[in-house]
Design a protein around this motif. Structure first.
Motif, PDB file in Angstrom:
ATOM      1  N   LYS A  47       0.400  -1.183   0.018  1.00  0.00           N
ATOM      2  CA  LYS A  47       0.295   0.526  -0.183  1.00  0.00           C
ATOM      3  C   LYS A  47       0.465   1.044   0.096  1.00  0.00           C
ATOM      4  CE  LYS A  47      -3.768  -2.164   2.228  1.00  0.00           C
ATOM      5  NZ  LYS A  47      -4.937  -2.505   3.222  1.00  0.00           N
ATOM      6  N   LEU A  48       2.262   0.834   0.096  1.00  0.00           N
ATOM      7  CA  LEU A  48       3.610   2.370   0.321  1.00  0.00           C
ATOM      8  C   LEU A  48       3.494   2.481  -0.808  1.00  0.00           C
ATOM      9  CD1 LEU A  48       5.575   1.768   3.545  1.00  0.00           C
ATOM     10  CD2 LEU A  48       3.070   3.233   3.669  1.00  0.00           C
ATOM     11  N   SER A  49       3.832   1.653  -1.314  1.00  0.00           N
ATOM     12  CA  SER A  49       4.150   1.853  -3.438  1.00  0.00           C
ATOM     13  C   SER A  49       2.721   2.768  -4.311  1.00  0.00           C
ATOM     14  CB  SER A  49       4.789   0.751  -3.799  1.00  0.00           C
ATOM     15  OG  SER A  49       3.173   0.104  -4.024  1.00  0.00           O
ATOM     16  N   GLY A  51       0.340   4.633  -5.934  1.00  0.00           N
ATOM     17  CA  GLY A  51       0.868   6.468  -6.432  1.00  0.00           C
ATOM     18  C   GLY A  51       2.203   6.566  -6.975  1.00  0.00           C
ATOM     19  N   HIS A  52       3.310   5.319  -6.439  1.00  0.00           N
ATOM     20  CA  HIS A  52       4.627   6.617  -6.876  1.00  0.00           C
ATOM     21  C   HIS A  52       5.480   4.296  -7.545  1.00  0.00           C
ATOM     22  CE1 HIS A  52       4.437   9.087  -3.548  1.00  0.00           C
ATOM     23  NE2 HIS A  52       4.465   8.153  -2.907  1.00  0.00           N
ATOM     24  N   ASP A  53       5.081   4.612  -8.964  1.00  0.00           N
ATOM     25  CA  ASP A  53       5.342   3.792 -10.431  1.00  0.00           C
ATOM     26  C   ASP A  53       6.951   3.342 -10.270  1.00  0.00           C
ATOM     27  OD1 ASP A  53       6.886   5.993 -10.750  1.00  0.00           O
ATOM     28  OD2 ASP A  53       5.444   5.863 -12.845  1.00  0.00           O
ATOM     29  N   ARG A  54       7.725   3.877  -9.502  1.00  0.00           N
ATOM     30  CA  ARG A  54       8.955   3.849  -9.351  1.00  0.00           C
ATOM     31  C   ARG A  54       9.366   2.412  -8.399  1.00  0.00           C
ATOM     32  NH1 ARG A  54      12.963   8.344 -12.418  1.00  0.00           N
ATOM     33  NH2 ARG A  54      11.876   8.025 -14.437  1.00  0.00           N
ATOM     34  N   ILE A  55       8.678   2.379  -7.228  1.00  0.00           N
ATOM     35  CA  ILE A  55       8.751   1.739  -5.760  1.00  0.00           C
ATOM     36  C   ILE A  55       8.416   0.003  -6.554  1.00  0.00           C
ATOM     37  CG2 ILE A  55       8.313   0.847  -3.518  1.00  0.00           C
ATOM     38  CD1 ILE A  55       8.059   4.663  -3.222  1.00  0.00           C
ATOM     39  N   ARG A  56       8.933  -0.869  -5.790  1.00  0.00           N
ATOM     40  CA  ARG A  56       8.118  -2.585  -6.131  1.00  0.00           C
ATOM     41  C   ARG A  56       8.733  -3.112  -4.579  1.00  0.00           C
ATOM     42  NH1 ARG A  56       6.616  -0.099 -10.010  1.00  0.00           N
ATOM     43  NH2 ARG A  56       6.689  -1.005 -11.825  1.00  0.00           N
TER      44      ARG A  56
END
Length: 255
Positions: A47-49, A51-56
């Motif tokens: 869930k932390l990722s 809206g952040h498309d560079r976090i996996r």
């Protein structure tokens, strides 16, 4: 010219303010692999990722708590089809963890076997004081995927064996503070080296590293490779993109 940072091993969910840590990743443009220590933490960390498309987010079961969370292996297996990244997993031979060595080995082998059955995963691996045992297990589970040895601290002979087995490596600022770490880095194939922070656990000058804070590691890589830090960043980014383009299993290259 600005090159996005690559932080291939970071515990976003364990920062004092995980949402703020994730927002900083997004603002910086860094590519971050957010590792987990238990399967139960995985959905919340995913869930932390958003809206952040560079976090996996990687699905893990850390060796230091393997004996406490061995009952979560069934959950690990159930979640594995949802991601192509596994970690943090591995073995830990330090005095405080060695009493639970049997449980560690069981968990590590089980996770690798599951990844093997699933078609392979990109795997970030802990090997503190256990490099030979980690490599022995990987040798039995060749189909588990692409191993990335995080904060490798084994011997030169173990490093050469890992290289021969096709392992990758992630190098953080804390690892290159001493000569031994720099000597190991200098011997690693540069097209299989990524950067990491291991934040918030790793620190420089008693300050926990922020997600994507890999500048000191890039400086050390630049020294080893005979180039400036910008060129080192470009090299790491190219290696990262090559790894992401591999046909290792998982739901998709974007998952």
């Amino acid at each position: 010219m600005t090159v996005p940072a690559v932080d291939f091993h970071c515990h976003l969910d364990l920062y004092p303010n995980p949402q703020l840590a994730a927002a900083r990743c997004g603002a910086s443009g860094a590519y971050v692999l957010s590792v987990t220590t238990t399967p139960k933490a995985w959905r919340g960390t995913v869930k932390l990722s958003r809206g952040h498309d560079r976090i996996r987010t990687a699905l893990g079961l850390h060796p230091q708590i393997a004996h406490e969370r061995i009952g979560e292996l069934a959950l690990f297996d159930a979640l594995l089809p949802e991601t192509r990244y596994v970690g943090e997993i591995g073995l830990d031979g330090s005095p405080e963890s060695k009493p639970h060595w049997r449980e560690q080995q069981h968990v590590f082998d089980h996770v690798l076997a599951s990844a093997e059955r699933a078609g392979g995963r990109i795997i970030t691996i802990h090997s503190r004081r256990a490099a030979t045992d980690v490599l022995d297990t990987l040798a039995r589970r060749r189909g588990a995927g692409i191993p990335v040895l995080h904060w490798f601290s084994g011997t030169k002979a173990e490093l050469l064996r890992a290289i021969d087995m096709g392992c990758w490596f992630s190098v953080g600022p804390a690892m290159v503070l001493g000569k031994r770490g720099r000597d190991l880095v200098a011997a690693m194939p540069r097209d299989r080296v990524l950067t990491e922070t291991d934040g918030p656990f790793a620190a420089v000058r008693n300050q926990p590293l922020e997600p994507g804070e890999v500048g000191r590691a890039l400086g050390a890589l630049a020294d080893c490779w005979g180039m400036d830090a910008l060129e080192a960043g470009v090299t790491v980014l190219a290696s990262f993109r090559a790894l992401m383009a591999t046909a290792v299993g998982g739901p998709s290259a974007k998952a």
